[in-house]
Design an enzyme around this catalytic site. Structure first.
Site, PDB file in Angstrom:
ATOM      1  N   ASN A  48      55.074  -8.204   3.171  1.00  0.00           N
ATOM      2  CA  ASN A  48      54.187  -7.219   2.553  1.00  0.00           C
ATOM      3  C   ASN A  48      53.056  -6.865   3.511  1.00  0.00           C
ATOM      4  OD1 ASN A  48      51.255  -7.823   1.439  1.00  0.00           O
ATOM      5  ND2 ASN A  48      52.369  -9.791   1.410  1.00  0.00           N
ATOM      6  N   ASN A  83      48.538 -18.929   3.003  1.00  0.00           N
ATOM      7  CA  ASN A  83      48.875 -17.521   2.828  1.00  0.00           C
ATOM      8  C   ASN A  83      50.185 -17.218   3.566  1.00  0.00           C
ATOM      9  OD1 ASN A  83      48.526 -14.691   2.263  1.00  0.00           O
ATOM     10  ND2 ASN A  83      46.315 -14.994   2.309  1.00  0.00           N
ATOM     11  N   ASN A  96      46.842  -8.496   6.505  1.00  0.00           N
ATOM     12  CA  ASN A  96      46.986  -7.062   6.270  1.00  0.00           C
ATOM     13  C   ASN A  96      45.667  -6.303   6.170  1.00  0.00           C
ATOM     14  OD1 ASN A  96      49.834  -7.357   6.130  1.00  0.00           O
ATOM     15  ND2 ASN A  96      49.595  -8.157   4.053  1.00  0.00           N
ATOM     16  N   THR A  97      44.552  -6.997   6.362  1.00  0.00           N
ATOM     17  CA  THR A  97      43.250  -6.349   6.508  1.00  0.00           C
ATOM     18  C   THR A  97      42.763  -6.638   7.913  1.00  0.00           C
ATOM     19  OG1 THR A  97      42.689  -6.505   4.155  1.00  0.00           O
ATOM     20  CG2 THR A  97      40.855  -6.296   5.703  1.00  0.00           C
ATOM     21  N   SER A 101      44.570 -13.115   4.717  1.00  0.00           N
ATOM     22  CA  SER A 101      45.607 -12.081   4.674  1.00  0.00           C
ATOM     23  C   SER A 101      45.728 -11.432   6.045  1.00  0.00           C
ATOM     24  CB  SER A 101      45.263 -11.012   3.636  1.00  0.00           C
ATOM     25  OG  SER A 101      46.137  -9.909   3.768  1.00  0.00           O
ATOM     26  N   LYS A 119      41.324 -19.818   0.765  1.00  0.00           N
ATOM     27  CA  LYS A 119      42.745 -19.680   1.093  1.00  0.00           C
ATOM     28  C   LYS A 119      42.890 -19.432   2.580  1.00  0.00           C
ATOM     29  CE  LYS A 119      47.001 -17.578  -0.624  1.00  0.00           C
ATOM     30  NZ  LYS A 119      47.574 -16.718  -1.690  1.00  0.00           N
ATOM     31  N   PHE A 155      45.398  -5.201   0.271  1.00  0.00           N
ATOM     32  CA  PHE A 155      44.422  -5.380  -0.813  1.00  0.00           C
ATOM     33  C   PHE A 155      44.289  -4.113  -1.663  1.00  0.00           C
ATOM     34  CE2 PHE A 155      41.643  -8.783   1.554  1.00  0.00           C
ATOM     35  CZ  PHE A 155      42.652  -9.719   1.384  1.00  0.00           C
TER      36      PHE A 155
END
Length: 342
Positions: free
Chosen positions: A112, A247, A178-179, A176, A218, A116
């Site tokens: 993915n 994560n 993805n940021t 994450s 996390k 967010f």
């Protein structure tokens, strides 16, 4: 009779985000029927107290499935011991362009790069206020994509202040992939000051709201042992209450050559299991006795959950394994974990 394999086959014919919405629509409908009570009763009681909180069992839902907290009561029907919603940011944001979610069924995995996507903290709080279930609730906080790292703490402070009155625990998501640049906050020179500020803000909120809300952090699986040692030291020194390990991973070695394996984003599911378990074991060795570790990453069977517990986790969370195995996974894990206490 387990009908989930048939349902999954049908859902996997749909684009992943469409399947996600349809599944929640069906689950919301089922939650209003006697099925809800029956489903809860299938999960073996395995109560545990962690961070001062009482959980009916040690199986939680990881953040990401219900980003806006819009389906808490329906998810509670499945018998989770705790539910984590989010990741939520102070302001609403659409996330990354679609497609941004990919299945790798041969590996029991997902990739993915959602980014967010969420409706913002105020919308999530409205949904939390409307819930009726008493399942312990975690709220996972992130920063907005356009907030630079040097001001990230302000986003986390906003989230902490707003979530504190209603959350049973709060998760700080700095892992994450993805940021952009988010994972840089795990570096010791940024991690320490971040935790120190969060600890001070938590103390103010605890006093103002007359309740103590644990904070957990996390972290990523893509950390060397030295970095894990630094993180463990700072978590303990700055008075955090727990850690979620881990994560998603950016490592693609375990899925090389599979369709869609080269898509950008975080890889979750079975391929991340060894790395997450290794981080849990390192954390357990480095953290003080009694410091809470929640294990997540590649849990798609009772054996995988037991592996996390044996490595040092106090509880587990599932997400990708739940997508592939369905609600029956919760029941199987509950039986296995309860049997360890028999």
């Amino acid at each position: 009779m387990n009908i989930y394999p048939l349902l999954r086959a049908l859902l996997f014919q749909l684009e992943p985000e469409t399947a996600h919405r349809l599944t929640f629509s069906l689950l919301d409908l089922a939650a209003r029927t006697p099925w809800c009570r029956w489903s809860k009763q299938q999960v073996v009681a395995d109560p545990v107290t962690l961070m001062g909180l009482s959980f009916p069992n040690r199986i939680g839902l990881a953040a990401g499935l219900d980003k806006n907290g819009a389906h808490i009561d329906a998810l509670a029907c499945l018998g989770f011991g705790f539910i984590e919603i989010g990741t939520v940011t102070p302001r609403p944001q659409p996330g990354n362009p679609r497609p941004r979610l990919f299945r790798l069924p041969d590996a029991g995995a997902l990739i993915n790069r959602m980014g967010f996507n969420n409706d913002g903290i105020e919308s999530l709080l409205q949904n939390v206020a409307a819930r009726t279930s008493q399942t312990p609730l975690g709220i996972n906080l992130g920063k907005n994509f356009d907030t630079p790292n040097e001001r990230a703490i302000e986003d986390y402070r906003i989230g902490l202040r707003r979530a504190h009155p209603v959350a049973d625990y709060i998760t700080i998501n700095i892992s994450s992939p993805n940021t952009k640049n988010l994972r840089a906050l795990q570096a010791a020179d940024q991690f320490g000051p971040l935790l120190q500020t969060l600890r001070q803000e938590k103390a103010r909120c605890d006093q103002e709201n007359g309740r103590t809300v644990p904070i957990v952090v996390k972290i990523a699986p893509d950390l060397d042992e030295s970095a894990v040692q630094d993180i463990a030291r700072l978590l303990a020194d700055e008075g955090m209450d727990g850690v979620i390990a881990t994560n998603t991973t950016i490592d693609r070695a375990a899925v090389a050559g599979l369709p869609q394996a080269d898509e950008a984003g975080g890889l979750s599911g079975r391929p991340v299991r060894p790395a997450s378990t290794a981080v849990i074991r390192q954390l357990r060795d480095a953290l003080p006795r009694g410091f809470t570790i929640i294990g997540v990453g590649g849990i798609d069977s009772a054996a995988a959950a037991l592996e996390k517990i044996e490595a040092g986790a106090d509880a587990v969370q599932i997400y990708t394994g739940f997508i592939y195995e369905g609600p029956g996974l919760i029941r199987k894990i509950s039986q296995a974990l309860a049997s360890t206490r028999a």
